[in-house]
Write an enzyme that holds these catalytic residues in place. Structure first.
Site, PDB file in Angstrom:
ATOM      1  N   HIS A 103       0.865  -1.228   0.067  1.00 13.26           N
ATOM      2  CA  HIS A 103       0.077   0.027   0.052  1.00 13.26           C
ATOM      3  C   HIS A 103       0.741   1.302  -0.078  1.00 13.26           C
ATOM      4  CE1 HIS A 103      -2.797   3.189   1.084  1.00 13.26           C
ATOM      5  NE2 HIS A 103      -3.889   2.022   0.781  1.00 13.26           N
ATOM      6  N   GLU A 173      -3.840   2.208  -7.288  1.00 11.67           N
ATOM      7  CA  GLU A 173      -4.022   3.435  -6.474  1.00 11.67           C
ATOM      8  C   GLU A 173      -3.134   4.497  -6.751  1.00 11.67           C
ATOM      9  OE1 GLU A 173      -6.484   2.566  -2.455  1.00 11.67           O
ATOM     10  OE2 GLU A 173      -4.254   2.089  -2.454  1.00 11.67           O
TER      11      GLU A 173
HETATM   12  P1  13P Z   1      -9.384   6.804   0.157  1.00 13.64           P
HETATM   13  O1  13P Z   1     -10.556   6.133  -0.176  1.00 13.64           O
HETATM   14  O2  13P Z   1      -9.797   7.440   1.653  1.00 13.64           O
HETATM   15  O3  13P Z   1      -8.934   7.880  -0.566  1.00 13.64           O
HETATM   16  O4  13P Z   1      -8.221   5.896   0.440  1.00 13.64           O
HETATM   17  C1  13P Z   1      -7.877   5.088  -0.587  1.00 13.64           C
HETATM   18  C2  13P Z   1      -6.957   3.997  -0.083  1.00 13.64           C
HETATM   19  O5  13P Z   1      -5.594   4.319   0.199  1.00 13.64           O
HETATM   20  C3  13P Z   1      -7.534   2.472   0.039  1.00 13.64           C
HETATM   21  O6  13P Z   1      -6.519   1.605   0.228  1.00 13.64           O
END
Ligand code: 13P
Length: 259
Positions: A103, A173
């Site tokens: 992550h 992400e």
């Molecule tokens: P948010 O949905 O708060 O932007 O966070 C995304 C995230 O890092 C999920 O792993």
């Protein structure tokens, strides 16, 4: 496990609670709400990634099949003198069937692409399906971000046995969208879903690419969930903030159920 979307066609909603909520009582309350919503929106796969300290207690009391549990991190060794770390075997024993690896918030604390590469086979060996998070830090105009993401993916999957690609989820992400007010537009999300898939096909072959799941994370909320979950080539969403709020979570689960 309640059936991976690849087989069932269901969209996944992975609820990454991060370091929330502050107490177990509140975690239990949030879990109970999530569990009830998961029972209503049966056509979505629901995974909760609570803080490790809450994992066993939440999983222990759960008799249903609609919710699965994920760890937010594991270490790359299975046991030993690693103060403060948690192993794949330990989180599996506590009830997790998934683990988020790499992550952006772990990468910001020093986890490297090579660390991620070590963790992926360790998680598979420990019977955890890895949710491998990738994403560029910034979106430059020269296309450097494309190399960054491709490199993260090929490094992360380099030691995955052929038969285990079906257990992998790639969560794209972009760092700039995590915690941001808005997600990128759906065209941009689609382009990145295709980039992830093409990267895997180029490096590991079409067959393995087809067995992998690809999801999007970063600022997914009740307002954009329907559009994001309608993006082609997308198998689900990884949700931070909105997974802590029953109202916003319900809209996301409904969108996943309907997609
Ligand atoms: P948010 O949905 O708060 O932007 O966070 C995304 C995230 O890092 C999920 O792993």
């Amino acid at each position: 496990m309640c059936g991976r979307g690849t087989i069932s066609g269901m969209k996944s909603v992975i609820c990454n609670w991060k370091m929330n909520p502050p107490t177990f009582t509140e975690a239990k309350r949030l879990f109970d709400v999530t569990k009830k919503l998961a029972a209503v929106y049966k056509n979505a796969e629901v995974v909760i990634a609570p803080p490790t300290i809450f994992l066993r207690e939440l999983a222990k009391g759960y008799r249903g099949t609609r919710v699965e549990f994920s760890a937010q991190n594991i270490f790359w060794e299975e046991s030993g003198s690693f103060t403060g770390e948690t192993s794949s075997i330990q989180v599996r024993d506590a009830g997790a069937t998934y683990v988020i690896i790499g992550h952006a918030e772990r990468r910001a604390l020093g986890i490297t692409d090579e660390n991620v590469q070590h963790k992926v086979p360790v998680s598979l060996k420990g019977k955890l399906d890895p949710i491998v998070a990738v994403g560029e830090r910034v979106r430059d105009t020269h296309g450097e971000y494309v190399h960054e993401v491709r490199n993260q993916i090929t490094t992360a999957l380099a030691n995955v046995p052929a038969s285990k690609f079906k257990n992998i989820t790639i969560a794209y992400e972009p760092v700039w969208s995590i915690g941001a007010p808005e997600a990128p537009d759906t065209n941009s999300v689609h382009q990145m879903m295709l980039l992830v898939r093409k990267t895997i096909a180029d490096a590991f072959g079409e067959k393995k690419m087809k067995s992998i799941r690809v999801i999007y994370g970063g600022a997914v909320n009740n307002e954009n969930a329907k559009d994001i979950l309608s993006v082609p080539d997308l198998d689900g969403v990884l949700v931070g903030r909105a997974s802590l709020d029953p109202y916003r979570l319900e809209a996301i689960l409904q969108a996943a159920h309907d997609a």
